[in-house]
Design a protein around this motif. Sequence first.
Motif, short mmCIF file in Angstrom:
data_model
loop_
_atom_site.label_atom_id
_atom_site.label_comp_id
_atom_site.label_asym_id
_atom_site.label_seq_id
_atom_site.Cartn_x
_atom_site.Cartn_y
_atom_site.Cartn_z
N LEU A 13 0.83 -1.21 0.00
CA LEU A 13 0.00 0.00 0.00
C LEU A 13 0.86 1.25 0.00
CD1 LEU A 13 -2.87 -0.84 2.54
CD2 LEU A 13 -2.95 -0.86 0.04
N HIS A 14 2.04 1.17 0.62
CA HIS A 14 2.88 2.37 0.69
C HIS A 14 3.42 2.73 -0.69
CE1 HIS A 14 2.48 1.26 4.86
NE2 HIS A 14 2.95 2.45 5.19
N ALA A 15 3.72 1.71 -1.50
CA ALA A 15 4.19 1.99 -2.86
C ALA A 15 3.05 2.60 -3.68
CB ALA A 15 4.68 0.70 -3.52
N LEU A 16 1.83 2.07 -3.45
CA LEU A 16 0.67 2.63 -4.17
C LEU A 16 0.47 4.09 -3.76
CD1 LEU A 16 -1.82 2.58 -5.95
CD2 LEU A 16 -3.09 1.47 -4.10
N ARG A 17 0.65 4.37 -2.47
CA ARG A 17 0.47 5.76 -2.02
C ARG A 17 1.47 6.70 -2.68
NH1 ARG A 17 2.49 8.96 2.24
NH2 ARG A 17 1.02 10.62 2.87
#
Length: 311
Positions: A13-17
Motif C-alpha cells: 500500500l505504501h508503494a501505491l500511495r
Amino acid sequence: TRDAKKQAERYDLHALRERMLAETGGEVDDSIPELASANPDVCGLAIVDDDGDVRDTPDADLEFSVQSAVKPFVYALALVDDRERVLDAVGTEPTGEAFDAVRLESDTGRPPNPMVNAGALLTANLVSGSTPDERFERILSGLSAFAGRDLRVDDAVSSSEQLLGDRNRALGYLMRSRGTLDHPVDDAISVYARACSIVVSAEVLAVMGATLAFGGRNPVTGAQVVPREIVPIVLSVMATCGMYDGSGRWMRRVGLPAKSGVAGGLFASVPWQLGLGVYSPPLDKKGNSVRGVFACERLSDDMGLHVFGAP
Ligand code: GLN
C-alpha cells in the motif's frame, strides 16, 4: 474464488500511495470554507478484510467530513426503519447528472436515487425519529455502528452546510411542492447537513465499506449492523449511482460499488472480500477524489477485484 485477503496482506500500500501522490490533478472543493482550506497534498489509504484486520498508510487516520459518502449508510438505515416507504419514496435510477442536480422524476416527483442530494435529503428524513434531533441521532449512532467506534460531528462544517445550503433548500422546497417531502425544509436540511458533517477517516470509511461488503456485519466488532437482506439494495444503488455522472466509467474501470464525497473521501465494498477507504481532497470534474479513483483502479487491476472479473 479470488482470495483478496491474502493479496491484501501482501499488497504494498505504501508503494501505491507514492504513485497516488504523483497524481497532482484536481481541485479542492470550495463549496464551504472548511473544505476549501483542506491540504491538497494529504493522501491516506486503508483496506479491511473479513477478520477486521486493517492495513493502512500514513494519513489514513486524518479526519475529514464524510459528506456524500454518508448517503449509502443513511439509505441503509432508512431501509431498516421503513423499507417499503423508502423504496416507494425514492427512485433507484442513475441520472447521469451531477450530485446536486435540481431534478425530480417528472411523473412522481420522487428524487431519482438516494445517492444524489435530493434523494439523500429525503432518506435522511425518513429514518426513525419524531424530531430532527432524534432522526440525526439515529443516523449518528447507526454510522458509529458501521464504523465500530463513536463518531462525532464537525460543528463548523455543519453550520456552513446549513448556512450555505441554498441549493439543497431549493431541492427541499421542490420536493415539498410535489408532496414528496413532509417535513419543514429547515428541519430536513438540519438533519442532512449534520449527517454530511460526521467526521471520518480513510480507515473509518474502509471499516464502514467492509461492513457493507460482509452483508451488514462489521468485521471489526462482529456486530450485525443492518440485516443482510438490506445490503444488496444499497450496494446495487451504489454501483449504478455512487460515483455520480462518473458511475458508468467507474463500473467499467474499477467494477466495485463505491461512494465518494466532496471532502475527498471515497470508499468501496468488495462483496464478501474487503472494504477500501481513501482520502485525498483534490477532486475531478465529477466531484470524485482524483487519487481515490486512481488508487481504486490500481487495486482493482492488481488484485482482480472487479465484480465481473475473473473468479
Ligand atoms: N454536503 C454536500 C452537499 O450537500 C455533499 C456533496 C457531495 O459530497 N457530493 O452538496
